[in-house]
Scaffold this active site. Structure first.
Site, PDB file in Angstrom:
ATOM      1  N   HIS A 108      14.565 -20.998  -9.918  1.00 50.33           N
ATOM      2  CA  HIS A 108      14.482 -20.840 -11.311  1.00 50.33           C
ATOM      3  C   HIS A 108      15.040 -19.453 -11.233  1.00 50.33           C
ATOM      4  O   HIS A 108      14.382 -18.066 -11.385  1.00 50.33           O
ATOM      5  CB  HIS A 108      13.347 -20.982 -12.393  1.00 50.33           C
ATOM      6  CG  HIS A 108      14.319 -21.328 -14.148  1.00 50.33           C
ATOM      7  ND1 HIS A 108      14.682 -20.034 -14.555  1.00 50.33           N
ATOM      8  CD2 HIS A 108      14.341 -22.085 -14.491  1.00 50.33           C
ATOM      9  CE1 HIS A 108      14.900 -20.481 -15.241  1.00 50.33           C
ATOM     10  NE2 HIS A 108      15.529 -21.821 -15.677  1.00 50.33           N
ATOM     11  N   TYR A 130      15.315 -18.939 -25.270  1.00 48.20           N
ATOM     12  CA  TYR A 130      14.451 -17.975 -25.575  1.00 48.20           C
ATOM     13  C   TYR A 130      15.298 -17.451 -27.090  1.00 48.20           C
ATOM     14  O   TYR A 130      16.058 -17.192 -26.980  1.00 48.20           O
ATOM     15  CB  TYR A 130      13.907 -16.463 -25.147  1.00 48.20           C
ATOM     16  CG  TYR A 130      12.430 -16.227 -24.329  1.00 48.20           C
ATOM     17  CD1 TYR A 130      11.178 -17.096 -24.043  1.00 48.20           C
ATOM     18  CD2 TYR A 130      13.831 -16.406 -23.436  1.00 48.20           C
ATOM     19  CE1 TYR A 130      11.200 -16.830 -23.508  1.00 48.20           C
ATOM     20  CE2 TYR A 130      12.460 -15.856 -21.806  1.00 48.20           C
ATOM     21  CZ  TYR A 130      11.097 -16.471 -22.340  1.00 48.20           C
ATOM     22  OH  TYR A 130      10.462 -16.640 -20.562  1.00 48.20           O
ATOM     23  N   PRO A 142       1.164 -16.229 -23.631  1.00 46.71           N
ATOM     24  CA  PRO A 142       1.886 -16.833 -22.606  1.00 46.71           C
ATOM     25  C   PRO A 142       3.231 -16.691 -22.851  1.00 46.71           C
ATOM     26  O   PRO A 142       3.950 -17.051 -21.682  1.00 46.71           O
ATOM     27  CB  PRO A 142       1.213 -18.190 -22.574  1.00 46.71           C
ATOM     28  CG  PRO A 142       1.508 -18.415 -24.550  1.00 46.71           C
ATOM     29  CD  PRO A 142       0.986 -17.015 -24.817  1.00 46.71           C
ATOM     30  N   LYS A 166       3.299 -14.901 -17.670  1.00 50.26           N
ATOM     31  CA  LYS A 166       2.452 -13.920 -16.238  1.00 50.26           C
ATOM     32  C   LYS A 166       0.982 -14.649 -15.755  1.00 50.26           C
ATOM     33  O   LYS A 166       0.188 -14.234 -14.972  1.00 50.26           O
ATOM     34  CB  LYS A 166       2.905 -12.511 -16.617  1.00 50.26           C
ATOM     35  CG  LYS A 166       3.490 -12.035 -16.563  1.00 50.26           C
ATOM     36  CD  LYS A 166       3.192 -11.179 -16.508  1.00 50.26           C
ATOM     37  CE  LYS A 166       5.545 -10.170 -16.238  1.00 50.26           C
ATOM     38  NZ  LYS A 166       5.621 -10.895 -14.732  1.00 50.26           N
ATOM     39  N   TYR A 225       9.459  -9.027 -15.290  1.00 44.50           N
ATOM     40  CA  TYR A 225       9.817 -10.237 -16.229  1.00 44.50           C
ATOM     41  C   TYR A 225       9.141 -11.679 -14.622  1.00 44.50           C
ATOM     42  O   TYR A 225       7.837 -12.166 -14.942  1.00 44.50           O
ATOM     43  CB  TYR A 225      11.087 -11.361 -15.880  1.00 44.50           C
ATOM     44  CG  TYR A 225      11.088 -12.743 -16.800  1.00 44.50           C
ATOM     45  CD1 TYR A 225      10.196 -13.090 -18.067  1.00 44.50           C
ATOM     46  CD2 TYR A 225      12.137 -13.620 -16.649  1.00 44.50           C
ATOM     47  CE1 TYR A 225      10.374 -13.897 -18.526  1.00 44.50           C
ATOM     48  CE2 TYR A 225      12.149 -15.007 -17.135  1.00 44.50           C
ATOM     49  CZ  TYR A 225      11.651 -14.634 -18.185  1.00 44.50           C
ATOM     50  OH  TYR A 225      11.412 -16.422 -18.298  1.00 44.50           O
TER      51      TYR A 225
END
Ligand code: APR
Length: 422
Positions: free
Chosen positions: A98, A231, A323, A327, A419
Site C-alpha cells: 500500500h 483522510y 493512532p 506507527k 509517514y
C-alpha cells in the site's frame, strides 16, 4: 511505589522484613517477557532463535490474543525485521502493498504516492491479529515457553540482579492463584496499563499529552471504498478510511468527547462518513454492517528513561502514540529488535553496552514518531466546539498545510519519510 506496596497490590502477605509470602515460585528464565502483543512476541522469537532462555507471560487466553483487531499498516522497516528473522511467511502470502493516501477537504482532493516518493518505501497491509497469530505459532513451534491467562501484577526488585514478577493465574473457578517468575531481566511489553508501568518508581518521567480529540473507531464488513488511505478534513470533524482486507474496512469518525460508543446508529455513522468524505463529489462509500466499534481519546505519552535496573519498557508500555499515523506496532517491533540484540550481547557475550544504550536509542525513534503523529493530528482535526476566532485560525492553518503538501515536492518527500519511517 514501595516494595511492600507492590506486594500488597499483588495480594501477598508482607512480612516484617519487607519480603513476601503466600506466593509460590512458578519458574525461572533469563528473560521474563510480559505480554504477547507484537512487542513481546517479536522479542520472544528473536531471543529463542539466539538460544536465550525466556518465557512470555500473557494475561489473556490464546483465542483473545489471536482475534484482537488493531492496527494493520506495516512499515518497510518492520517487514525487513520480520523477514530477516524468518517471521514473514504469512505476510508475504497475505500482505498487500500500500503506497497511496488521498486527502479530501473543502478545497478538493489530492493523492500522494508516498511509497514512490520517500526513502522509507511503502506499507504492507496485514491485519495485526494475523501477524500476532503468525508470531505466536512460530514461537510455540520453536519450543518457546508461553503462559496464557497469567497476569503480571508487579515487578519486584527491578533494581537488583534477580528481579521477579508476581503473577496471578486463573484456576478455572474464577479464584486465581499467586505465583512468581524469577529472571535476570524483565521486558515489559504489556501495554499502557500493564504491570511494568505500574512497577516503576515515582522518579520516572511521563511526558503526556491529551490531544482533546476523540475518535469513534469502526470496523465495517464492507469492501474498501477507495484504493488509498483516505483522510477527510471537515469542519464537522475528521473522517478516515483504511482498507484492511477486500471484505473489511476500518473507518474513523471524530466525535464529541464523552459520548458512548453505541450512541451512533449505523445509518447515522454511514451518513456522517459520506458527508465528511464528500461522497457526493468523489463517489459513494460501500456500506456494510459495523462489526466493531470503540471510542478512542487521542493521547500520547513517553516514559523516560525506558530502563529501570533489570526492567525494560517496550512498545506501548514505553510510549503511547496516537493512532493517526499508524506507527504504534512498527515502533514496538523496532524496539523489540533493539532490545533482543542488546540482551543477546549481554547474556551470550557478556557485553552490556547495548542494554545501557537501549533507552536513549529507542527514545530517539519514539520522539521522531511522536513529532510526526502530532503534526498529523494538527493537520486532520478541527478543534471541537463552536467556530470562534481560535478555531477558525486553526482551520485556516490546516488548509494552508494541506495546500503546501499538495504543491510542494519537498513537503511531500518529508511527509513520505515521516509517514512510513521508523
Ligand atoms: N500481564 C500480562 N500480560 C498483560 C498484562 C499484564 N499485566 N497487561 C497487558 N497484557 C498483555 C495484553 O493482553 C496484550 O496481549 O500485553 C499485551 C500487550 O500487547 P499490545 O497492547 O498489542 O502492545 P504492544 O505489543 O506494545 O504493541 C504495540 O500495536 O496495535 C498496536 O496500537 C497498538 O501501539 C500498539 C502496538
Amino acid at each position: 511505589m514501595s516494595e511492600s506496596q507492590r506486594a500488597q497490590l499483588a495480594g501477598d502477605a508482607v512480612t516484617g522484613d519487607g519480603t513476601t509470602s503466600g506466593i509460590t515460585d512458578d519458574g525461572t528464565a533469563d528473560v521474563v517477557i510480559l505480554g504477547a502483543g507484537p512487542a513481546g512476541l517479536v522479542l520472544g522469537n528473536l531471543l529463542l532463535a539466539s538460544g536465550i532462555d525466556c518465557v512470555v507471560l500473557e494475561r489473556a487466553d490464546r483465542a483473545h490474543v489471536q482475534t484482537r483487531a488493531r492496527a494493520g499498516y506495516l512499515a518497510a522497516n518492520t517487514v525487513r525485521i520480520l523477514e530477516e528473522h524468518g517471521l514473514a511467511e504469512g505476510l508475504r502470502r497475505g500482505g498487500v502493498p500500500h503506497a497511496v493516501c488521498e486527502f479530501r477537504s473543502g478545497d478538493g482532493r489530492f493523492r500522494l504516492d508516498y511509497g514512490s516518493i520517500g526513502p522509507a518505501g511503502a506499507h504492507t497491509v496485514y491485519p495485526q491479529q494475523e501477524l500476532v497469530t503468525d508470531l505466536l505459532t512460530h514461537y510455540l513451534d520453536a519450543g518457546g515457553r508461553l503462559e496464557f491467562e497469567t497476569e503480571a501484577v508487579a515487578v519486584l526488585d527491578a533494581d537488583g540482579t534477580r528481579p521477579s514478577v508476581v503473577v496471578r493465574t486463573a484456576d478455572g473457578e474464577g479464584q486465581g492463584r499467586n505465583g512468581r517468575w524469577r529472571g535476570r531481566y524483565v521486558a515489559g511489553c504489556d501495554g499502557r496499563h500493564g504491570a511494568a508501568r505500574r512497577s516503576l518508581p515515582a522518579g520516572v518521567v511521563r511526558h503526556h499529552r491529551d490531544h482533546g480529540v476523540t475518535w469513534l473507531g469502526l470496523l465495517a464488513e464492507a469492501p474498501p471504498s477507495l484504493d488509498a488511505v483516505g483522510y477527510a478534513v471537515h469542519r464537522r470533524g475528521f473522517a478516515g478510511h483504511m482498507a484492511r482486507t477486500s471484505e473489511v474496512t476500518r473507518y474513523y469518525l471524530q466525535i464529541e468527547r464523552g459520548g458512548p460508543a453505541d450512541a451512533w446508529s449505523e445509518q447515522r455513522i454511514w451518513d456522517e462518513l459520506a458527508l465528511r468524505m464528500r461522497a457526493a463529489d468523489y463517489g459513494p462509500l460501500r456500506r456494510g454492517p459495523i462489526v466493531q466499534r470503540a471510542v478512542v481519546d487521542l493521547e500520547s505519552d513517553v516514559l523516560e528513561p525506558l530502563r529501570r535496573g533489570s526492567l525494560f519498557l517496550v512498545g506501548d508500555a514505553a510510549s503511547l502514540l496516537s493512532p493517526s499515523a499508524a506507527k504504534g506496532a512498527n515502533l514496538a517491533v523496532l524496539e523489540a529488535e533493539i532490545l533482543a540484540r542488546a540482551l543477546v550481547d549481554d547474556l551470550a557475550h557478556g557485553n552490556p553496552e547495548g542494554l545501557d544504550r537501549y533507552s536513549a536509542r529507542c527514545l530517539e525513534h519514539i520522539w521522531r514518531a511522536q513529532e510526526f503523529s502530532h503534526w498529523m493530528i494538527q493537520l486532520l482535526h478541527s478543534p471541537p466546539g463552536p467556530a470562534d476566532g481560535e478555531t477558525l485560525f486553526h482551520d485556516a492553518l490546516a488548509r494552508s498545510r494541506l495546500e503546501t503538501l499538495r504543491t510542494s515536492r519537498t513537503h511531500q518527500q518529508w511527509f513520505a519519510e515521516g509517514y512510513v519511517g521508523v
